[in-house]
Scaffold this motif. Structure first.
Motif, mmCIF file in Angstrom:
data_model
loop_
_atom_site.group_PDB
_atom_site.id
_atom_site.type_symbol
_atom_site.label_atom_id
_atom_site.label_comp_id
_atom_site.label_asym_id
_atom_site.label_seq_id
_atom_site.Cartn_x
_atom_site.Cartn_y
_atom_site.Cartn_z
ATOM 1 N N PHE A 716 -36.761 -50.970 4.732
ATOM 2 C CA PHE A 716 -37.486 -50.538 5.921
ATOM 3 C C PHE A 716 -38.970 -50.904 5.868
ATOM 4 C CE2 PHE A 716 -33.843 -47.559 5.890
ATOM 5 C CZ PHE A 716 -33.330 -47.870 7.145
ATOM 6 N N SER A 717 -39.334 -51.908 5.111
ATOM 7 C CA SER A 717 -40.729 -52.318 5.048
ATOM 8 C C SER A 717 -41.174 -52.839 6.409
ATOM 9 C CB SER A 717 -40.920 -53.417 4.007
ATOM 10 O OG SER A 717 -40.515 -52.987 2.735
ATOM 11 N N PRO A 718 -42.233 -52.281 7.023
ATOM 12 C CA PRO A 718 -42.737 -52.836 8.281
ATOM 13 C C PRO A 718 -43.206 -54.270 8.073
ATOM 14 C CG PRO A 718 -43.581 -50.616 7.944
ATOM 15 C CD PRO A 718 -42.926 -51.034 6.652
ATOM 16 N N PRO A 719 -43.103 -55.099 9.117
ATOM 17 C CA PRO A 719 -43.474 -56.514 8.952
ATOM 18 C C PRO A 719 -44.960 -56.744 8.720
ATOM 19 C CG PRO A 719 -42.037 -56.194 10.862
ATOM 20 C CD PRO A 719 -42.457 -54.840 10.412
ATOM 21 N N ASN A 720 -45.806 -55.826 9.169
ATOM 22 C CA ASN A 720 -47.246 -56.031 9.072
ATOM 23 C C ASN A 720 -47.861 -54.953 8.188
ATOM 24 O OD1 ASN A 720 -50.201 -55.874 9.913
ATOM 25 N ND2 ASN A 720 -49.526 -57.626 11.123
ATOM 26 N N PRO A 721 -48.785 -55.304 7.291
ATOM 27 C CA PRO A 721 -49.375 -54.286 6.411
ATOM 28 C C PRO A 721 -50.175 -53.216 7.137
ATOM 29 C CG PRO A 721 -50.511 -56.398 6.171
ATOM 30 C CD PRO A 721 -49.291 -56.668 6.982
ATOM 31 N N LEU A 722 -50.539 -53.454 8.392
ATOM 32 C CA LEU A 722 -51.283 -52.451 9.151
ATOM 33 C C LEU A 722 -50.364 -51.437 9.835
ATOM 34 C CD1 LEU A 722 -54.070 -54.652 10.779
ATOM 35 C CD2 LEU A 722 -54.252 -53.174 8.773
ATOM 36 N N ASP A 723 -49.058 -51.705 9.856
ATOM 37 C CA ASP A 723 -48.113 -50.718 10.388
ATOM 38 C C ASP A 723 -48.041 -49.517 9.450
ATOM 39 O OD1 ASP A 723 -47.330 -52.233 12.660
ATOM 40 O OD2 ASP A 723 -45.971 -53.422 11.422
ATOM 41 N N SER A 724 -47.484 -48.422 9.943
ATOM 42 C CA SER A 724 -47.446 -47.160 9.183
ATOM 43 C C SER A 724 -46.011 -46.741 8.911
ATOM 44 C CB SER A 724 -48.161 -46.044 9.959
ATOM 45 O OG SER A 724 -49.495 -46.408 10.263
ATOM 46 N N ALA A 725 -45.804 -46.018 7.802
ATOM 47 C CA ALA A 725 -44.466 -45.513 7.472
ATOM 48 C C ALA A 725 -44.575 -44.362 6.486
ATOM 49 C CB ALA A 725 -43.587 -46.619 6.894
ATOM 50 N N LEU A 726 -43.633 -43.426 6.591
ATOM 51 C CA LEU A 726 -43.555 -42.264 5.710
ATOM 52 C C LEU A 726 -42.103 -42.020 5.327
ATOM 53 C CD1 LEU A 726 -45.884 -39.847 7.719
ATOM 54 C CD2 LEU A 726 -46.369 -40.664 5.399
ATOM 55 N N VAL A 727 -41.873 -41.563 4.094
ATOM 56 C CA VAL A 727 -40.569 -41.060 3.668
ATOM 57 C C VAL A 727 -40.697 -39.555 3.496
ATOM 58 C CG1 VAL A 727 -38.715 -41.190 1.976
ATOM 59 C CG2 VAL A 727 -40.115 -43.198 2.431
ATOM 60 N N LEU A 728 -39.841 -38.793 4.197
ATOM 61 C CA LEU A 728 -39.942 -37.336 4.163
ATOM 62 C C LEU A 728 -38.559 -36.732 3.965
ATOM 63 C CD1 LEU A 728 -42.383 -36.859 7.186
ATOM 64 C CD2 LEU A 728 -42.966 -36.697 4.763
ATOM 65 N N HIS A 729 -38.502 -35.705 3.121
ATOM 66 C CA HIS A 729 -37.265 -34.947 2.880
ATOM 67 C C HIS A 729 -37.440 -33.615 3.608
ATOM 68 C CE1 HIS A 729 -33.634 -33.717 0.844
ATOM 69 N NE2 HIS A 729 -34.231 -32.662 0.346
ATOM 70 N N LEU A 730 -36.938 -33.539 4.856
ATOM 71 C CA LEU A 730 -37.302 -32.451 5.758
ATOM 72 C C LEU A 730 -36.174 -31.437 5.916
ATOM 73 C CD1 LEU A 730 -39.041 -34.535 8.544
ATOM 74 C CD2 LEU A 730 -40.143 -33.194 6.744
ATOM 75 N N PRO A 731 -36.495 -30.155 5.821
ATOM 76 C CA PRO A 731 -35.500 -29.118 6.111
ATOM 77 C C PRO A 731 -35.220 -29.058 7.600
ATOM 78 C CG PRO A 731 -37.644 -28.122 5.724
ATOM 79 C CD PRO A 731 -37.801 -29.588 5.436
ATOM 80 N N ALA A 732 -34.151 -28.348 7.955
ATOM 81 C CA ALA A 732 -33.794 -28.195 9.359
ATOM 82 C C ALA A 732 -34.977 -27.640 10.134
ATOM 83 C CB ALA A 732 -32.580 -27.270 9.490
ATOM 84 N N GLY A 733 -35.234 -28.220 11.296
ATOM 85 C CA GLY A 733 -36.353 -27.766 12.116
ATOM 86 C C GLY A 733 -36.811 -28.857 13.054
#
Length: 757
Positions: A716-733
């Protein structure tokens, strides 16, 4: 789904609850009589006897137990789908007789129970009833703790705690006010249990039992046939099912076995074999470190599955935390005390993470887990090795510790602890788990190692790092009270279980013409069709303070071949408008758009334009009406215009309905240019907020994120280094993702949520 998550401000998400369609008559036409109740397997369970004049129109029955006066825990509630009642034998459709299990009652109390009957046409009605329960003789004192600090606030994400061990009613569940609300029914004691698939799973010897909340228990597995002699310590959540920590005829406390909800073996990891192979490959002799039964060379006491990189993190009390690839078992990294024996072997040292200055390594640790922001959380006992030599550091106090891992630089940084003045010492037990972001349950068990009866303290900590409750227990001699306690959610349990997944999407943005419209995309993955409702709102947003709204939105849906499969201007013209109403999803304004579609697995696009080329702020939404199907929403995304002030791109998504889901959230701007999108946002900034409006994560350039390596590994690497991304382990909500431009820049951007579960 009856809840709309609409982000109508810059930070705070707003929930709009739509009432059921009032014109339905099934609630009025159906009689449901309460005949009485009979006691269940324990005083915490009763079985209500109901008779319905017709069950064919019944959709579900919900019970809610009114809390005792002064309680700050959220009310305990359960909802049974009608087909679940039939499948479990609780309902006879021919006679209309229903046996409704009500669990979580207060023992020795006159409980007030509210029932809500929901019908297929969306109508509902309710009734109140009282259930008087017998007293319960609690030998562990779970119902009578020493209140070091009473629960002081509602600012805590969980309301219930599963405690393990101590008596023949294990496990048990208490609420966060300190009241005992449920106990096991197997009749034997065990410290090894968890909560999974809306049931307690308990181990006795090599056998696994399931205890449903209604008190029914069944043996689901006997693993003696694969060489398991005993299952010890924890039962932890795995990739698909639960992971058992096993002794075998060959190795002591160094084998992990994942099984599904029915007890079927899915996968096995033998840490003795994994470590031996790595040592031989590195030129070392594993016979100097790995030993056969009965030697306790490893002492595995917990496991965490990390969906972000498909790995297992295994806690070895004797040695370290070790991370291995889920599929291959290859070692990825090791975190531990470098003064212990393992660090003397170059073959293992090559995997070691370096501790950042000021960080302490975990020693004798328990209860490893992955937090919402992909950090590693453990209960650090401070106890050195009892078998391996040299034994390493000895601290004499215990504390939870959280570590941020930089796997590029191979550095672990301690980012949080809860030392309590280094006043408590739990040398061989204890746990800590994060529920919602920065909400913790800490269990100091076997305090000071008192062999004639041990102390335990349960402490609830909220996101402000404030102690919300602190309870102390004294166990019977030879028992471990409150062993490895875990937060559980009984506030609104649903039967059958809805597993962890990303559900629903809503994005608010400015709609004009050309490329500057709202464009949503979603992918359905699986083997079954999925029923969804898509909506486009404009005028009704005025009620939430939004100015310049889109006066008349038009919604269109396309398949992967770009073929138009549905369009709607005014929602009442949709062929399935009655079903939209029944699910409580009728838009508030008749000029707004909605369509119900039953879609095959595949990729879809939804667009929102203004009728007659009008412009303004609009909201596009996707609702999953079939979360229990064998298909799921694997990706949901929206492209829109990012302006300034209130005109940023605001996307809401729901994780639910229980458990936690691991997601990747991305905001793309500059990479849209090569795809032909005009005026792409040059440098997006992504911020994710929880339902209370608190920022839980932010990112500007994706490769600067601590979990960039996980984003890359999952493709899931964005094509451009200026794009943004986060990996989150989120509880129900419910969560809100907001995309802004750096230094107030404007342009078109894409916000995406990928479900890794």
């Amino acid at each position: 789904m009856k809840i709309l998550f609409a982000s109508t401000g810059i930070v705070t998400g707003i929930f709009i609850a739509f009432a059921p369609f009032a014109a339905s008559n099934q609630a009025d036409d159906t009689t449901v009589r309460i005949n009485g109740y009979t006691p269940g397997a324990t005083p915490f369970i009763s079985k209500m006897s109901l008779t319905a004049s017709s069950t064919t129109v019944l959709k579900s029955i919900q019970f809610t137990i009114l809390p005792k006066p002064g309680s700050l825990s959220r009310p305990l509630s359960g909802t049974y789908a009608n087909n679940y009642l039939v499948d479990r034998g609780f309902e006879n459709p021919q006679t209309g007789e229903i046996v409704l299990p009500v669990y979580g009652l207060y023992a020795g109390y006159n409980n007030t129970v509210t029932l809500i009957y929901r019908f297929i046409d969306g109508s509902s009605k309710q009734a109140n009833f009282r259930i008087t329960t017998a007293n319960f003789d609690d030998p562990c004192g779970y119902d009578n703790p020493t209140f070091l600090e009473h629960r002081s606030s509602t600012a805590l994400s969980y309301g219930y705690v599963m405690v393990k061990g101590c008596n023949n009613f294990a496990p048990a569940i208490i609420d966060t006010d300190g009241a005992l609300r449920w106990v096991g029914t197997t009749g034997f004691s065990s410290n090894t249990a968890t909560f999974f698939d809306n049931a307690a799973y308990l181990v006795h010897g090599p056998r696994l039992f399931r205890i449903d909340l209604d008190g029914t228990f069944t043996q689901v597995g006997d693993y003696s046939g694969i060489g398991v002699t005993f299952v010890h310590h924890n039962v932890d959540l795995g990739k698909v099912g639960i992971i058992l920590e096993a002794n075998t005829t060959s190795y002591y406390e160094s084998v992990d076995v994942e099984v599904d909800a029915s007890g079927r073996v899915l996968k096995t990891w033998n840490l003795a074999d994994i470590i031996s192979a790595a040592m031989r490959a590195g030129g070392d002799d594993p016979r100097q470190f790995v030993y056969a039964t009965p030697n306790d060379w490893f002492h595995n006491n917990s496991v965490a599955y990390n969906r972000a990189d498909d790995s297992l993190i295994v806690s070895s009390r004797e040695n370290f935390l070790i991370c291995v690839d889920y599929e291959t078992g290859a070692i990825k990294w090791i975190l531990g005390d470098p003064t212990k024996k393992w660090h003397q072997f170059a073959s293992l040292r090559r995997y070691a993470l370096t501790l950042a200055p000021g960080s302490l390594p975990p020693i004798g640790q328990h209860a490893v887990s992955v937090t919402y922001d992909q950090n590693i959380l453990v209960f650090d006992n401070g106890q050195n090795s009892t078998f391996q030599e040299p034994p390493g550091e000895q601290r004499g106090y215990s504390t939870p510790r959280k570590y941020k891992l930089d796997l590029h630089a191979k550095i672990a940084t301690e980012v949080w602890n809860f030392e309590l003045g280094q006043s408590l010492n739990c040398p061989f037990c204890g746990s800590v788990y994060e529920d919602a972001p920065l909400n913790y349950l800490i269990d100091f068990t076997f305090i000071n190692g008192v062999a004639t009866g041990s102390l335990a303290q349960l402490i609830g900590v909220n996101a402000a790092d404030a102690t919300i409750f602190r309870y102390q227990y004294l166990s019977l001699p030879g028992c471990l009270v409150a062993f490895n306690s875990i937060p559980v959610h009984l506030e609104h349990t649903k039967f059958p279980t809805v597993g962890p997944q990303a559900l629903n999407l809503s994005t608010r943005g400015v709609v004009s013409s050309g490329d500057n419209i709202l464009i949503g995309g979603f992918i359905i993955r699986g083997s079954e069709r999925k029923t969804v409702v898509l909506r486009a709102l404009g005028p009704s947003l005025r009620a939430f303070g939004v100015s310049g709204v889109l006066s008349d939105p038009v919604l269109s849906v396309y398949n992967a071949s770009h073929t138009l499969i549905a369009t709607n201007d005014n929602w009442q013209s949709d062929p399935h408008n009655a079903d939209i109403q029944k699910n409580g999803l009728a838009p508030a304004n008749p000029v707004e758009s909605a369509t119900l579609q039953n879609l095959a697995p595949g990729a879809y696009t939804v667009t929102v334009r203004g009728a007659n080329s009008s412009s303004g702020t609009g909201l596009v939404e996707l609702y999953d009406l079939s979360p229990q199907s064998n298909s799921k929403l694997a990706n949901i995304s929206t492209r829109g215009s990012v302006g300034t002030g209130d005109n940023v791109l605001i996307s809401g998504f729901i994780v639910g309905e229980v458990g936690s889901a691991t997601v990747i959230v991305r905001a793309l701007g500059p990479s849209l240019g090569p795809l032909g999108v005009s005026n792409p946002l040059s440098d997006p900034v992504l911020t994710v907020y929880d339902s209370k409006g608190s920022a839980i994560a932010t990112n500007d350039n994706w490769h600067d994120n601590n979990n960039a390596i996980d984003i890359q590994r999952r493709g899931f690497s964005p094509p451009n280094p200026l794009d943004s991304a986060l990996v989150l382990h989120l509880p129900a909500g419910s969560y809100t993702a907001i995309v802004r431009g750096v230094n107030g820049a404007t342009g078109n951007a894409l916000v995406e949520v990928y479900d890794l579960d």
